[in-house]
Design an enzyme around this catalytic site. Structure first.
Site, PDB file in Angstrom:
ATOM      1  N   GLU A   1     -11.421   3.429   5.399  1.00 46.29           N
ATOM      2  CA  GLU A   1     -10.440   4.371   5.971  1.00 46.29           C
ATOM      3  C   GLU A   1     -11.258   5.487   6.623  1.00 46.29           C
ATOM      4  OE1 GLU A   1      -8.128   6.634   3.123  1.00 46.29           O
ATOM      5  OE2 GLU A   1      -6.565   7.126   4.593  1.00 46.29           O
TER       6      GLU A   1
ATOM      7  N   ASP B   1       1.744   3.974   2.869  1.00 47.69           N
ATOM      8  CA  ASP B   1       0.724   4.813   2.226  1.00 47.69           C
ATOM      9  C   ASP B   1       1.363   5.965   1.436  1.00 47.69           C
ATOM     10  OD1 ASP B   1      -1.875   5.359   1.517  1.00 47.69           O
ATOM     11  OD2 ASP B   1      -2.541   6.045   3.482  1.00 47.69           O
ATOM     12  N   ASP B   2       1.678   7.061   2.107  1.00 45.39           N
ATOM     13  CA  ASP B   2       2.285   8.244   1.469  1.00 45.39           C
ATOM     14  C   ASP B   2       3.449   8.702   2.355  1.00 45.39           C
ATOM     15  OD1 ASP B   2       0.186   8.909  -0.733  1.00 45.39           O
ATOM     16  OD2 ASP B   2      -0.986   8.580   1.085  1.00 45.39           O
TER      17      ASP B   2
ATOM     18  N   HIS C   1       0.865  -1.191   0.000  1.00 40.54           N
ATOM     19  CA  HIS C   1       0.000   0.000   0.000  1.00 40.54           C
ATOM     20  C   HIS C   1       0.892   1.229   0.000  1.00 40.54           C
ATOM     21  CE1 HIS C   1      -3.867   2.039   1.752  1.00 40.54           C
ATOM     22  NE2 HIS C   1      -3.151   2.891   1.031  1.00 40.54           N
TER      23      HIS C   1
ATOM     24  N   HIS D   1      -9.327   0.841  -1.772  1.00 38.48           N
ATOM     25  CA  HIS D   1      -9.364   1.461  -0.453  1.00 38.48           C
ATOM     26  C   HIS D   1     -10.805   1.364   0.059  1.00 38.48           C
ATOM     27  CE1 HIS D   1      -5.538   3.174  -1.580  1.00 38.48           C
ATOM     28  NE2 HIS D   1      -5.473   3.998  -0.561  1.00 38.48           N
TER      29      HIS D   1
ATOM     30  N   HIS E   1       1.451   4.813  -2.431  1.00 42.21           N
ATOM     31  CA  HIS E   1       1.133   5.682  -3.568  1.00 42.21           C
ATOM     32  C   HIS E   1       2.437   6.336  -4.006  1.00 42.21           C
ATOM     33  CE1 HIS E   1      -3.233   5.452  -2.635  1.00 42.21           C
ATOM     34  NE2 HIS E   1      -2.779   5.278  -1.404  1.00 42.21           N
TER      35      HIS E   1
HETATM   36  N1  HPA Z   1      -6.504   7.454   1.020  1.00 44.13           N
HETATM   37  C1  HPA Z   1      -7.177   7.712  -0.107  1.00 44.13           C
HETATM   38  N2  HPA Z   1      -6.596   8.162  -1.200  1.00 44.13           N
HETATM   39  C2  HPA Z   1      -5.287   8.365  -1.189  1.00 44.13           C
HETATM   40  C3  HPA Z   1      -4.541   8.116  -0.063  1.00 44.13           C
HETATM   41  C4  HPA Z   1      -5.187   7.627   1.101  1.00 44.13           C
HETATM   42  O1  HPA Z   1      -4.589   7.379   2.170  1.00 44.13           O
HETATM   43  N3  HPA Z   1      -3.263   8.420  -0.373  1.00 44.13           N
HETATM   44  C5  HPA Z   1      -3.247   8.823  -1.658  1.00 44.13           C
HETATM   45  N4  HPA Z   1      -4.477   8.790  -2.164  1.00 44.13           N
HETATM   46 ZN    ZN Z   2      -3.711   4.778   0.375  1.00 42.02          ZN
END
Ligand code: HPA
Ligand code: ZN
Length: 335
Positions: A192, A270-271, A9, A189, A11
């Site tokens: 969340e 994630d990021d 996971h 996703h 991006h």
């Molecule tokens: N959630 C949803 N979209 C996203 C995320 C995330 O954590 N990171 C980059 N796009």
């Molecule tokens: Zn994500």
């Protein structure tokens, strides 16, 4: 040596560190609305998912050429390899680039060039997963899938990201059917910021094989039992959840409870440029804040390879799983 792990996971646009953002801005003649990297970093105080997404999409203005995407992916692989990543399944957001006039081919060719070279240089195998922006229309997602046809040999699967609330998985039923017909793997996703019902929709309507995040399944005991029984992998991102306020503090993250329920949990970044750490940092954080011990960290690493899309290279998966079992933690016992 860090614990071997897969990252599932991630991006790629979320790995854009402030230093690289400013370097690419200079290279491409783009003016960023921040004086310097310090001022940009100070903007990383997010209230929720949307406030993060605004900055994340804004900073993509520096990405234009194949070289830009290649540099981005190379920088990620170098950082990830240092933290024990041996395999990465990498999300990218085509619509965030095509909407700015950057052709899909530029994005895919640039990323693919760095990933191919990186496999040699860093020993990290990779797959690409193309995400649809769920706050855009289903028609736009379908157009993106059609536009990706010349690049399908580089793309392993499809995903669904961006602003979750109000954009249920069911909106993308036809797109996911078309993706499956093209032989693509499916993830999304869900859970969340959106409710546990979105996790059910992703499974039942889109037929996804993994759930990205999935945190809010914990509000739905029947769903937890099903996810455990069916061994559906969840790609959790603990530091992201703190920064985007899905949980108040890391010490309250449900990961230990989720593992105790028998869920197939993985830990991911994630990021990482925005959320305070790469995947090894996430492993260290759950060790320190949640008290996960060596055998639980080993379980998370094992799960990451089990949940990966390495069906086309079972030999590599087997070798990596053997490395996980043989891994000896150092005294510090973290990542
Ligand atoms: N959630 C949803 N979209 C996203 C995320 C995330 O954590 N990171 C980059 N796009
Ligand atoms: Zn994500």
């Amino acid at each position: 040596m860090p614990l071997p792990k897969a990252e599932l996971h991630l991006h790629i646009e979320g790995t854009l560190e402030p230093e690289l953002a400013f370097a690419l801005a200079a290279r491409n003649g783009v003016t960023l609305p921040y004086k310097d990297t310090e001022e940009l970093r100070r903007a990383y105080l997010f209230q929720d998912l949307q406030s993060f997404l605004d900055l994340y999409y804004g900073l993509m203005a520096v990405l234009h050429t194949e070289d830009d995407f290649a540099d981005l992916a190379d920088a990620y692989l170098a950082r990830a390899a240092e933290q024990g990543v041996r395999h990465a399944e990498i999300f990218f957001d085509p619509q965030a680039h095509t909407s700015r006039g950057v052709p899909l081919g530029t994005v895919v060719e640039g990323l693919a060039r760095a990933l191919d070279a990186g496999e040699e240089r860093y020993g990290v195998s990779t797959r690409l997963i193309m995400c649809f922006l769920r706050d855009e229309s289903a028609e736009s997602a379908m157009e993106t899938l059609q536009a990706a046809q010349p690049y399908l040999h580089r793309i392993t699967g499809v995903g669904l990201d961006s602003a979750e609330a109000g954009h249920p998985p069911s909106k993308f039923r036809e797109v996911y059917e078309a993706a499956a017909a093209l032989g693509l793997r499916k993830v999304a996703h869900a859970g969340e910021e959106g409710p546990s019902a979105y996790i059910r929709e992703a499974l039942d309507i889109l037929g996804v094989e993994r759930i990205d995040h999935g945190l809010r399944c914990m509000e739905d005991p029947d769903l937890v039992a099903r996810l455990a029984r069916e061994r559906i992998p969840l790609t959790l991102c603990p530091l992201s959840n703190v920064r985007l306020r899905a949980v108040d503090v890391l010490a309250e993250h449900p990961l230990p409870r989720m593992m105790a329920e028998g869920l197939l949990c993985t830990v991911n970044s994630d990021d990482p440029a925005y959320f305070g750490g790469y995947v090894g940092d996430n492993f260290r954080a759950v060790h320190e804040a949640l008290g996960l011990g060596e055998e639980q960290l080993r379980e998370l690493a094992r799960n990451s390879f089990v949940a990966s899309f390495l069906e086309d290279d079972e030999e590599r998966r087997g070798r990596l799983l053997t490395e996980v079992e043989a891994y000896e933690f150092e005294a510090a016992g973290a990542e």
